[in-house]
Design a protein around this motif. Structure first.
Motif: not given
Lengths: 255, 162
Positions: A18, A85, A136-139, A141-143, A145, A194, B8, B11-12
């Motif tokens: 990641a 992005f 990747d769901i984490n990334i 999810a970061g966006l 958030i 995702f 997470i 990425s933020i």
């Protein structure tokens, strides 16, 4: 099933792929944009500058479809960064992916990758190093958030008491429903992006199992994936703008 | 699929840095250039409109100048016609006057000649008659002035009667 190359550094989990993919994606976007603004010209723009201006105008169109362009001016940079992005991220995983097979513990920077720890003899795991970061769901999810925090912050800052009043409308009993609605927005954003990209990459893996027969299917699916990647970037951006508009613009006729 | 909270966070942070860098170093400049181009286009369109107005005004001016020139030409032609007519009339009148004068002169000349001829004839007749008389009379008539005077007087009486 591919495993992520996760290591623990001082108890903090770090997914190397990641980090790597985020770096590549950000670098590609940054270099692309910096190249396009390298020789800015009013009268004789280069091809890259023309392309970037087209993207800017496209994002302006997206913003103006959600809100008044005068109010939406500060969000054009955000929309541009988002769309570039996400689009670049979606495309990164299309041409190839890098998978390694591990039969025993693999160490990176002196730390053991978690998935390769405690492997039974004769067992192996496939570690996915290179993929779309948005698969990747984490990334995603970061966006999402970022968008969630931004839209609520802007709502409170620009809309004041109407922001809170909105939660008990049309009746106070709708409060839980409104909270769920608000929370569902970033979840939907993250999962939509995702799932689309991840499914695309899974299908590529599946098609590749056809061997030589896979070439025509792969060609079609790769083309479609480019379209999906652009579409998802567009959807993410326009939904961000719509959410911000919903939160920040107080509609008089609704009250 | 596994939730890793650091991913997470990464990425933020990555997106935040990308956004900061791009909006600071790239987008602000790009927007400024686009705004400048918009202004340039507006300015050029303004200028084009102004130029067109000027051109229209200029054409109008030219048209007026042409019209006035045409009128002037017309006037000049008319005037020259009038002048030429006058000149013709003048020349005619002068010719008439000249003709009358020439005629008068001729008449006077004729009169003079006639008088002269008569005078000459008279003197010749005088001499001839004296000769005739002398021959007829076979008489010596002296050519004195007394006699000649007498003859002349006589002839005058004859000429005056005729």
């Amino acid at each position: 099933m591919h495993e992520m190359p996760k290591i623990f550094v001082g108890g903090i989990p770090i997914d190397i792929s990641a980090v790597l993919m985020l770096l590549i994606s950000c670098t590609v976007v940054f270099v692309l944009v910096m190249l396009s603004v390298r020789k800015l010209s009013v009268e004789n723009p280069s091809k890259l500058q023309n392309f970037m201006e087209w993207v800017v105008e496209f994002v302006e169109g997206v913003v103006s479809s959600a809100m008044d362009l005068k109010k939406g001016k500060p969000y054009i940079s955000l929309g541009l960064t988002l769309i570039l992005f996400i689009f670049v991220s979606n495309l990164l995983g299309l041409p190839f992916s890098v998978v390694t097979e591990a039969h025993g513990p693999v160490t990176v920077f002196g730390h053991v990758i978690e998935a390769t720890r405690n492997l039974a003899h004769g067992d192996h795991v496939e570690i996915l190093w290179y993929k779309s970061p948005t698969a990747d769901i984490n990334i995603t999810a970061g966006l999402a958030i970022i968008v969630f925090i931004l839209m609520n912050f802007l709502g409170i800052k620009l809309n004041g008491k109407h922001y809170f009043k909105h939660y008990i409308e049309p009746f106070p009993i709708f409060l839980p429903l409104n909270i769920i609605e608000n929370l569902a927005k970033p979840v939907a954003l993250a999962i939509r992006l995702f799932a689309n990209i991840f499914a695309g990459e899974v299908l590529i893996t599946v098609i590749l199992k056809l061997g030589i027969l896979s070439i025509p299917f792969l060609a079609v699916w790769q083309g479609f994936s480019i379209f999906v990647g652009a579409l998802q970037a567009f959807i993410f951006t326009i939904l961000t703008m719509v959410y911000i508009a919903q939160m920040t613009i107080h509609e008089e006729e609704a009250h | 699929m596994e939730i890793v909270w650091t991913n997470i966070l990464f990425s933020i942070v990555a997106f935040g840095i990308l956004y900061f860098l791009l909006s600071k170093y790239a987008f602000s400049k790009l927007f400024a250039v686009m705004e400048k181009r918009r202004e340039l286009v507006m300015q050029q369109m303004d200028e084009a409109a102004k130029t067109r107005e000027q051109a229209v005004a200029y054409v109008e001016e030219q048209k007026q100048a042409l019209n006035s020139a045409r009128q002037e030409a017309q006037q000049i032609i008319q005037q020259s016609q009038i002048t030429s007519n006058q000149q013709v009339e003048q020349a005619l009148a002068q010719a008439k006057v000249e003709a009358a004068r020439v005629k008068e002169e001729a008449v006077r000349d004729i009169e003079n000649e006639k008088n002269k001829a008569v005078e000459e004839l008279r003197s010749e007749i005088g001499t001839a008659s004296v000769r005739i008389a002398s021959k007829l009379l076979k008489k010596e008539v002296s050519a004195s002035s007394e006699q000649e005077q007498l003859v002349n007087q006589y002839l005058n009486e004859v000429g005056g009667r005729s």
